[in-house]
Design a protein around this motif. Structure first.
Motif, PDB file in Angstrom:
ATOM      1  N   THR A  58      -4.722  -3.894   4.658  1.00 24.73           N
ATOM      2  CA  THR A  58      -5.688  -3.802   3.498  1.00 24.73           C
ATOM      3  C   THR A  58      -6.443  -5.084   3.498  1.00 24.73           C
ATOM      4  O   THR A  58      -6.036  -6.217   3.641  1.00 24.73           O
ATOM      5  CB  THR A  58      -4.527  -3.987   2.294  1.00 24.73           C
TER       6      THR A  58
ATOM      7  N   ILE B 190      -4.664   2.613   2.618  1.00 25.03           N
ATOM      8  CA  ILE B 190      -4.241   3.062   3.947  1.00 25.03           C
ATOM      9  C   ILE B 190      -3.078   2.035   4.233  1.00 25.03           C
ATOM     10  O   ILE B 190      -2.814   0.708   4.015  1.00 25.03           O
ATOM     11  CB  ILE B 190      -5.450   2.770   4.847  1.00 25.03           C
TER      12      ILE B 190
ATOM     13  N   ASP C 291      -3.540  -2.537  -5.749  1.00 29.42           N
ATOM     14  CA  ASP C 291      -2.940  -2.784  -4.283  1.00 29.42           C
ATOM     15  C   ASP C 291      -4.025  -4.082  -3.671  1.00 29.42           C
ATOM     16  O   ASP C 291      -5.147  -3.971  -3.718  1.00 29.42           O
ATOM     17  CB  ASP C 291      -3.194  -1.874  -3.445  1.00 29.42           C
TER      18      ASP C 291
ATOM     19  N   SER D 269       0.923  -1.297  -0.043  1.00 31.43           N
ATOM     20  CA  SER D 269      -0.037  -0.139  -0.047  1.00 31.43           C
ATOM     21  C   SER D 269       0.698   1.229  -0.051  1.00 31.43           C
ATOM     22  O   SER D 269       0.548   2.181  -0.677  1.00 31.43           O
ATOM     23  CB  SER D 269      -1.037  -0.276   1.129  1.00 31.43           C
TER      24      SER D 269
HETATM   25 MG   LIG Z   1      -1.792  -2.829   2.567  1.00 28.95          MG
END
Ligand SMILES: [Mg+2]
Ligand SMILES: Nc1nc2c(ncn2[C@@H]2O[C@H](COP(=O)(O)OP(=O)(O)OP(=O)(O)O)[C@@H](O)[C@H]2O)c(=O)[nH]1
Length: 289
Positions: free
Chosen positions: A44, A36, A63, A23
């Motif tokens: 995540t 985040i 991501d 991320s």
């Molecule tokens: Mg992450």
């Protein structure tokens, strides 16, 4: 869209163990906070797509949640999302935490990816000594799986450009997937929920961050251009409520204060944020099971 010219497009999945820095990397690649980040694993939970246009090439980064051996319902949901991210990608960039190195878990992830070109990015190179890094790069090279191996620091934006240049060179002719000025397809509400969840991850300990989620209750655009946002923090047990609220409401106030500041930066408008705690003992099994 650049309709008259030849355009290229590549979907790149960012895959790895929890906490590898996926991320952090997507935010750095896109130059905006779209995903985040926390020092804890399993931050995540869903896929976040980031779009980077370089000349006539559109790179779509995905991501994904870190892959691990799931046992609980929420964990299975998280890992299934990571698998969906792999399926959606044309090319996979495996992030390897330089400090952790090649682990059996990572090996399991790599061999489970079938029929996709793989590149490796050794991340967090700012944390280890040169000789150890070169040894790790050699070990990775010896696997004979990766078309390229990069050494990067996602945090310090070191080596990230080289990865982008390589990916641009790999993109096939294709129409762009997204409009030119879009940098993520995450709706603002979802992003706002994530920003509050990030603060909960940062400010709460132990198992608590892993059993909660954030929901939008009300999203009201005010006449003066500001945003009135009501969010619910959904928790599993009433016994957790006191911890989330904190003594004298201090904890939830601090979560709200930090999330509001972050949101104002991202949304570029004044935000009035109201947080509530809701107990829903079955939210995980009911919604994700
Ligand atoms: Mg992450
Ligand atoms: N020193 C250093 N820390 C980094 C680097 N990249 C990420 N981190 C830190 O590593 C931690 C995890 O980063 P994330 O980006 O949340 O990792 P992730 O792979 O998305 O983790 P999950 O979502 O849980 O799978 C955070 O504390 C980051 O600040 C780096 O290049 N150097």
């Amino acid at each position: 869209m650049m309709s008259d010219k030849i355009t290229k497009c590549l979907k790149v999945g960012l895959i790895g163990e929890p906490n590898a820095g996926k991320s952090t990397l997507i935010n750095q690649l896109i130059g905006e906070k779209i995903s985040i980040v926390s020092p804890k694993v399993q931050t995540t939970r869903t896929l976040t797509r980031g779009i980077l246009n370089v000349g006539s090439t559109q790179l779509v980064f995905i991501d994904t949640p870190g892959i691990f051996k799931p046992s609980k319902t929420l964990e299975k949901y998280i890992v299934n999302n990571a698998r969906a991210g792999i399926d959606e990608s044309d090319l996979i960039c495996v992030l390897i935490d330089a400090k952790r190195g090649l682990t059996p878990e990572l090996n399991r992830i790599i061999v489970s990816i079938k029929d996709k070109p793989l590149i490796a990015a050794i991340n967090k190179v700012d944390l280890i000594k040169k000789d150890l890094l070169l040894k790790l790069a050699e070990d990775i090279n010896r696997l004979n799986i990766f078309k390229e191996i990069f050494m990067i620091s996602a945090l310090k934006n070191d080596g990230v450009k080289d990865v982008v240049n390589h990916l641009v060179s790999q993109a096939p002719n294709s129409p762009w997937y997204y409009e030119e000025d879009l940098y993520t397809d995450t709706p603002s509400r979802s992003l706002a929920e994530e920003i509050t969840r990030e603060q909960l991850f940062l400010l709460l300990n132990r198992e608590l961050p892993y059993s909660l989620k954030v929901e939008t209750e009300k999203w009201e655009d005010q006449k003066d251009g500001s945003l009135k946002l009501h969010q619910a923090i959904v928790i599993l047990r009433s016994t957790h409520k006191n911890i989330v609220v904190g003594a004298g409401g201090q904890k939830i106030k601090e979560v709200g204060r930090r999330a509001r500041l972050e949101l104002q930066k991202i949304l570029e408008r004044k935000v009035h944020l109201f947080l509530y705690v809701k107990v829903r003992e079955d939210w995980v099994d009911k919604e994700l099971g």
